[in-house]
Design an enzyme around this catalytic site. Sequence first.
Site, PDB file in Angstrom:
ATOM      1  N   CYS A 125      29.791  25.242   9.905  1.00 40.94           N
ATOM      2  CA  CYS A 125      31.303  25.889   9.965  1.00 40.94           C
ATOM      3  C   CYS A 125      32.155  25.008   8.343  1.00 40.94           C
ATOM      4  O   CYS A 125      31.885  24.072   8.039  1.00 40.94           O
ATOM      5  CB  CYS A 125      32.244  25.485  10.546  1.00 40.94           C
ATOM      6  SG  CYS A 125      34.255  26.399  11.139  1.00 40.94           S
ATOM      7  N   CYS A 134      29.512  31.578  11.120  1.00 43.47           N
ATOM      8  CA  CYS A 134      29.747  30.534  12.558  1.00 43.47           C
ATOM      9  C   CYS A 134      30.497  30.683  13.151  1.00 43.47           C
ATOM     10  O   CYS A 134      30.641  32.378  13.587  1.00 43.47           O
ATOM     11  CB  CYS A 134      30.696  29.148  11.684  1.00 43.47           C
ATOM     12  SG  CYS A 134      32.158  29.177  11.961  1.00 43.47           S
ATOM     13  N   CYS A 189       9.696  27.873  24.659  1.00 40.80           N
ATOM     14  CA  CYS A 189      10.304  27.289  25.835  1.00 40.80           C
ATOM     15  C   CYS A 189      10.421  28.564  27.094  1.00 40.80           C
ATOM     16  O   CYS A 189       9.419  29.427  27.149  1.00 40.80           O
ATOM     17  CB  CYS A 189      12.288  28.785  24.830  1.00 40.80           C
ATOM     18  SG  CYS A 189      12.346  30.356  24.811  1.00 40.80           S
ATOM     19  N   CYS A 210      17.836  31.541  27.609  1.00 38.71           N
ATOM     20  CA  CYS A 210      16.653  30.560  28.790  1.00 38.71           C
ATOM     21  C   CYS A 210      16.980  29.123  28.816  1.00 38.71           C
ATOM     22  O   CYS A 210      17.772  29.040  28.361  1.00 38.71           O
ATOM     23  CB  CYS A 210      15.430  31.071  29.028  1.00 38.71           C
ATOM     24  SG  CYS A 210      14.001  30.049  27.721  1.00 38.71           S
ATOM     25  N   CYS A 213      16.483  27.630  23.590  1.00 39.48           N
ATOM     26  CA  CYS A 213      15.634  28.766  22.995  1.00 39.48           C
ATOM     27  C   CYS A 213      16.422  29.364  22.722  1.00 39.48           C
ATOM     28  O   CYS A 213      17.407  29.135  22.101  1.00 39.48           O
ATOM     29  CB  CYS A 213      16.087  28.982  24.675  1.00 39.48           C
ATOM     30  SG  CYS A 213      15.639  31.262  24.223  1.00 39.48           S
ATOM     31  N   CYS A 265      10.949  31.615  27.614  1.00 38.97           N
ATOM     32  CA  CYS A 265      10.412  33.027  27.387  1.00 38.97           C
ATOM     33  C   CYS A 265       9.331  33.607  26.460  1.00 38.97           C
ATOM     34  O   CYS A 265       8.765  33.877  25.939  1.00 38.97           O
ATOM     35  CB  CYS A 265      11.681  33.417  26.791  1.00 38.97           C
ATOM     36  SG  CYS A 265      13.636  32.751  27.085  1.00 38.97           S
ATOM     37  N   CYS A 287      33.655  30.134  14.672  1.00 41.14           N
ATOM     38  CA  CYS A 287      34.709  31.168  14.610  1.00 41.14           C
ATOM     39  C   CYS A 287      34.092  32.210  14.309  1.00 41.14           C
ATOM     40  O   CYS A 287      35.147  32.963  13.353  1.00 41.14           O
ATOM     41  CB  CYS A 287      35.349  30.093  13.902  1.00 41.14           C
ATOM     42  SG  CYS A 287      34.732  28.118  13.479  1.00 41.14           S
ATOM     43  N   TYR A 320       0.250  -1.278  -0.268  1.00 44.49           N
ATOM     44  CA  TYR A 320       0.261  -0.152  -0.082  1.00 44.49           C
ATOM     45  C   TYR A 320       0.677   1.117   0.577  1.00 44.49           C
ATOM     46  O   TYR A 320       1.947   1.730   0.887  1.00 44.49           O
ATOM     47  CB  TYR A 320      -1.064  -0.010   1.197  1.00 44.49           C
ATOM     48  CG  TYR A 320      -2.067   1.227   1.650  1.00 44.49           C
ATOM     49  CD1 TYR A 320      -2.897   1.085   0.649  1.00 44.49           C
ATOM     50  CD2 TYR A 320      -2.045   1.610   2.566  1.00 44.49           C
ATOM     51  CE1 TYR A 320      -4.069   2.570   0.973  1.00 44.49           C
ATOM     52  CE2 TYR A 320      -2.581   2.964   2.688  1.00 44.49           C
ATOM     53  CZ  TYR A 320      -3.892   3.461   1.164  1.00 44.49           C
ATOM     54  OH  TYR A 320      -4.679   4.351   1.409  1.00 44.49           O
TER      55      TYR A 320
END
Length: 866
Positions: free
Chosen positions: A724, A699, A767, A800, A792, A769, A701, A326
């Site tokens: 990165c 990123c 979250c 948070c 968060c 917040c 870095c 199916y």
Amino acid sequence: MEILCVAEKPSIARAISQILSGGQSTTRDSPNRFTKNYDFYYDELRAEITVTSVAGHLMESDFSDDYRRWESCDPADLFDAPIITAVRKDGGPIARNLEIEARGKNMLMIWTDCDREGEHIGSEVASVCRKTNARIEVKRARFNAIIPQQIHHAARHPVELDRRQSDAVEARIQLDLRLGAAFTRMQTKMLQNQVPDLQRKMISYGPCQFPTLGFVVSRYQQVQAFVPETFWYIYLSIMVDGEETDFTWRRGHLFDFPATLALYELCVESPEATIAQVTKKPTKKWRPLPLTTVELQKSASRLLRLTPKRILDIADDLYSKGFLSYPRTETDQFDPDFDFMTLIQKQTTDPAWGQFAQSLANGGFNAPRKGKKNDKAHPPIHPTAHVTNLVGDDKRVYEYVTRRFLASCSKDAEGQQTTVTVIVAGEEFNATGLTITQRNYLEVFTYDKWSDKQLPDFEQGQHFIPVVCEMREGQTSRPSLLTEADLVGLMDENGIGTDATIAQHIQTIIDREYVMTRQEDSMKYLVPSTLGIGLVEGYNKIGFDRSLSKPQLRRETEQRMVDICEGRSTKNDMLFQFIEQYREVFLRARAAFRQVVESVRDYLNGDGNVTEGGASSDGDDNDDFGGENGGRPPRGTRAPARGGNRGAGTRGRARGTTAPRTRGQPRGKGPSTKRRQDDDSDDENSRPPRGAGATAVSCRCDVPAVERTVVKETSNKGRKFWTCPNDPSCGFFEWADQASGGSASKTGASSRTIPAKRTHTVYARRCKCDLTAVSRTVVKEGPNRGRIFWTCPNSENARCTFFEWDDEQKEMSGPECPNGDQPTKRSRTAGTGTTRSSGRAGGRGRAKSTRGGTSRGSKRGKQWYE
DNA sequence: GCAAGGTC
């Protein structure tokens, strides 16, 4: 005791009879040629049993006669016009069969699929049966799989029909009808009257088709709005024994010319390259997951270049002939007791893959990976018979399903990955090689590519003078238009349509000429027509809280349906609220409809804001583009199929350059210096490959992130993400379709709603917040590496302590989270259905990727669907 | 002539 059992479709009726009767049933025809009646005696219940089926919904709803004709009423009246529900036009024979079979029975046992729509179909069946047997006792059999243990248990322990679920579906049916009909009539009439080009067109509106159109328009506008950005990077290559090896700068590329130049000058001044590290580690390319409907449509549309609708039609046809299982399933895991070997044996005679199947039968079999989805109704799509006489597209779809099935029963491909790190003037460069040691599943799954890439034998501490060391220039690339596969994915993620209807909605917006398909090279893209853009833009101008072309309306409907299922609301409450609310929306839309008319007119006349945009909707779907693309439709600068056309060939090695170029000007400018993308995205290795695009996303870095594409056979295959360029410990990871700085559209890290055919669990992860949580993947080495969690969306400083593992139920006290925060309870809003991973936009599947730090996507720009 | 959801 006499019992009538009714399944949702003939195949289930047959299977249930087979199991309950032990293969001893007698078969009778019914008035419908697809539906059979199976009779047998069932010892366990000491009952004479008849099993039959319907074929999906038995009834249909429409307005009463006074309102059915378009001219009969003001469309606004459709919000409270009477709705008549009756046996559907083609349902007569099936209904008659039920009426006849119900006579004299003591009990009606409903065996429809165990989902919301199944519950509603069950209530339809009950109402028809009661016509001829008012006193029949109605029960419901609950089962998750068509296996004997479950079916016998369901027969012996029937429960009641779930009225709430069928109420929720009834509400959905009414709302869709009222909303769709009112808007369709209003906008069709208004536009027909005021725009001569549209005099004979039907301009339909629907709560699924319009958001689907919205996705296409939104991506198109992103493509149009794209402004390329120039970046610079250092390119290095080293010659060993006459063989040249390219190295990639660890910084990827910088958007700062003086900074790049300064670093480049250092390299030129001290050009000696020192091999800092040579690492070899085993790597794998994973075999594909078992196949769901959505995945079949996504992957096969990309690989076979058929529309999702066509693929599903073919799969349906192959199913009806008994060649495939199916084809409408959400399940990407096989039951533990699934009989693989019988199916594999059937394939051993095939000239193309028979030998591979034989090798599986001879001990090479490896239980398929388990995905995360299970609709508890159907197994993953697999071949049920070996067929040799198929031709054309039927053959290709069958072959794809079969090869994928065999591949999923095989082992992952294995290889050895070599990474060479070289330092020049303190700058780090890397080269990666691959030696495949075991091809395993790749032998049969010819759609996946994975190639050896040999590197010379570098040794740590060796020194070289690079054969090329250049500063080069590139440009960020335009995002590409949506493919049908992309669109299927977006709809799936946003809960628009179900696995059975997604393809149909796409077809609808094509049929209505809101969207055109455009073949470019080997890919098919979706381009909104001028009509499509005009409609979406026009409605957007009216400025509703919930735009009619965005997914929230559908999401809200789904959530209210869940409320009904959970007993927090009733059908009447929901209908009352929605009808009042959307009547208001309708009246406002009508009052301000001039704006839609003007927008549509402008776009049709080529005066819209995006004048270069949009295919003409007059049927000519190809050559009505103007503007900066020089008469061509908008197109990404990225070559569609394999990674990038950005300056293909510009990797153009400076052959003959035997020493680093001297200081000063970057070499070359203009298009030809665009960075060539490392486009081995289909065959790089088991990691999210280098599909590599350039971007303005940085990123952690603070190196510009690169775009890559997931190639593993996960539900994220084909999805783009930013990461990165070099250092996995950097940990930056962001889905491109979530990143405002990226190329694609936001696909909603917010609550996932589960469409009707699906179990009705909705998560809205928020979250502390009260922001929509985002998902990340653990990158830190350790037992949780690769595991997805929710956190968060704020930047690291503002974040948070909210934390949840994606794969855990609430109440879990999970291990320590990567930031040292403790997991908190999941804000699960509903849950009588199967628990499923939802809000998947952020991180389903197992793209082995890295955890995001500060998500720039969450801070920058507007989430497009809000 | 309209929706979206089943299914053959």
